[in-house]
Design an enzyme around this catalytic site. Structure first.
Site, short mmCIF file in Angstrom:
data_model
loop_
_atom_site.label_atom_id
_atom_site.label_comp_id
_atom_site.label_asym_id
_atom_site.label_seq_id
_atom_site.Cartn_x
_atom_site.Cartn_y
_atom_site.Cartn_z
N LYS A 80 1.94 1.74 -10.39
CA LYS A 80 1.49 2.48 -9.21
C LYS A 80 0.02 2.85 -9.37
O LYS A 80 -0.42 3.21 -10.47
CB LYS A 80 2.36 3.73 -9.03
CG LYS A 80 2.11 4.49 -7.73
CD LYS A 80 3.07 5.65 -7.58
CE LYS A 80 2.83 6.45 -6.31
NZ LYS A 80 3.78 7.58 -6.16
N SER A 155 6.26 7.97 -1.99
CA SER A 155 4.94 7.36 -1.95
C SER A 155 4.83 6.11 -2.82
O SER A 155 3.83 5.39 -2.74
CB SER A 155 3.91 8.39 -2.43
OG SER A 155 4.16 8.78 -3.78
N SER A 179 9.45 10.55 -4.65
CA SER A 179 8.65 9.35 -4.41
C SER A 179 9.02 8.13 -5.25
O SER A 179 8.47 7.06 -5.03
CB SER A 179 7.17 9.68 -4.62
OG SER A 179 6.70 10.52 -3.60
#
Length: 494
Positions: A80, A155, A179
């Site tokens: 990420k 996210s 997330s």
């Protein structure tokens, strides 16, 4: 043999048995990325040249007998884009960090490299991890591999989409209020949010420091457990990181829930939960009961207040953490300014997106002298009550079972016009972060109904919540359920 369909553990085993090479695995993954990225947009940055160089070095090391005990040796992994990788652009999906290149690795990256993993690149996300759709990214929205008209969640939507689309075997995500778990549910993959303090946050760009935690996303419980085992452990660079008695999560991969006490919160199945989600989650509860688990309903107090408390606390911490982006030392700087105050104002106004600005404004408001007691202090009290409520529940139960999300993935654009609807999508996940608990999301079915804002055939996820440092219990239960299901995979675009 389609290399990208293997699990990470299977891939590493085949590499060690000389059935295929690390280079073949990396090339197969980048081939999938090149074919599918125009449709899914899972990545912000890819790292093919360096990944192939690393593949050659890891191959030599494996042949020399190194990494014999590593379940991730030779495995291509996505990261990420709020986790620092030395020499690789780390943007947090924001204009303000568009060209930022960290001079160091996050601790989790060092541990992955020490285990022989290959870093593929950086995945798309909601800007600064603020969002649950991956639509707030400065670099554009990620699409769900099951249906490109739908959101992948957020996210960590890029990480979940990359794993679902076979563009990575494993991906690291971060979980501040759901997330990792929510996009895992929406993309039909598995994701673990560890107990707060299990995984070092050193090198993670902070959103809300008392809530953030790094964890794995994969296509199987086994791969998640193996990755968590690699990245967990005490770290002198993170004072909140706890030294646990054991990090042997792979030993929990056994199909046996006999005698396990599972609690079902009644409040999780009330108004607002989609009927299809309720059906599939309760079917899983019935399965656990058939397998010898003790399954009972109970009332989990105070969690109804988790969402407002979470957004007050997270926004307050974000407003403080993001104050460092001012155009002075690093990141985006406005081209035209007259004086320091205008530099700050224009840099931040031009560099941050709307959702980030909204949350920073909320955070600044609740921390202001006139509203600190009315909002922030009350939110902290609610957080303490939620933690106490879970503590009481875990006196009776080993794990708690519920839905990950109120519904399957919605169509793109729905949440952007209604931020409150986006916030309420985290209703089952934020309380876990407030209490610092571990939780895993895994697929439990597919939706059948379609409407103007949702599509049929989308994955549905369930969530298993554990006691502090009780990752082994939730991994064992998740593995038991996984062994009985033949998981469908998305029909990918090639």
């Amino acid at each position: 043999m389609e290399i990208t369909k293997l699990t990470a553990i299977e891939l590493s085993k085949k590499i060690k048995q000389k059935e295929l090479s690390v280079e073949e695995a990396v090339k197969a993954t980048f081939s999938a990325i090149k074919k599918r990225e125009p449709y899914y947009h899972s990545y912000i940055t890819v790292n093919e040249e360096e990944a192939l160089e690393q593949a050659s070095k890891i191959q030599i090391a494996i042949e020399a007998g190194k990494f014999a005990d590593s379940p991730l040796a030779g495995v291509p992994i996505a990261i990420k884009d709020n986790i620092c990788v030395k020499g690789m652009r780390t943007t947090c999906a924001s204009k303000i960090l568009e060209d930022f290149i960290p001079p160091y690795n996050a601790s989790v990256i060092e541990r992955l490299k020490d285990a022989g993993a290959i870093i593929l690149g950086k995945t798309n996300m909601d800007e600064f991890a603020m969002g649950s759709t991956t639509e707030t990214s400065y670099f554009g929205a990620t699409k769900n591999p099951w249906n490109i008209e739908c959101i992948p969640g957020g996210s960590s939507g890029g990480s979940a989409a990359a794993v679902a689309a076979e563009e990575a075997f494993i991906a690291l995500g971060t979980d501040t209020g759901g997330s990792i778990r929510q996009p895992s549910a929406f993309c039909g993959v598995t994701g673990i949010k560890p107990t707060y303090g299990t995984v070092s946050r050193y090198g993670l760009v902070a959103y809300a420091s008392s809530l953030d935690q790094i964890g794995p996303i994969a296509r199987s419980v086994s791969d998640c457990a193996a990755t968590l085992q690699v990245i967990s452990g005490a770290d002198d660079k993170d004072s909140t990181c706890v030294k646990a008695a054991s990090y042997d999560y792979v030993s929990a991969l056994r199909s046996d829930v006999r005698g396990l006490r599972i609690g079902i919160p009644r409040g999780y199945f009330s108004e607002g939960l989609d009927a299809e989600v309720k059906k599939h989650v309760l079917e899983a509860a019935a399965f656990f009961k058939e397998q010898g688990a003790i399954v009972e309903e109970f009332d989990l107090e105070a969690v109804d207040y988790a969402t407002p408390a979470y957004y007050v606390i997270a926004s307050a911490e974000a407003s403080s953490n993001l104050s460092r982006y001012d155009g002075v030392k690093y990141g985006y700087r406005t081209a035209d300014f007259d004086g320091l105050q205008e530099l700050y104002k224009k840099t931040r106004s031009e560099g941050f997106g709307e959702e980030v600005k909204r949350r920073m404004m909320i955070g600044s408001f609740v921390l202001s002298s006139g509203y600190y007691d009315a909002y922030y202090n009350k939110a902290l009290k609610v957080r303490a009550l939620i933690k106490q409520s879970f503590d009481r529940a875990f006196e009776r139960f080993d794990i708690i079972l519920g839905p990950t999300t109120p519904a399957a993935a919605r169509k793109l654009g729905q949440s952007l016009f209604n931020p409150v609807k986006m916030f309420l999508g985290d209703i089952y996940t934020v309380s876990v972060n407030l209490a610092g608990l571990p939780a895993i999301s895994l697929p439990c079915g597919l939706s059948e109904e379609s409407s103007s804002d949702k599509s049929a055939g989308m994955p549905i996820g369930l969530q298993l919540i554990g006691k502090p440092f009780g990752e082994k219990d939730i991994i064992r239960a998740a593995y038991t359920l996984e062994q009985t299901k033949i998981y469908q995979r998305p029909k990918l675009i090639d």
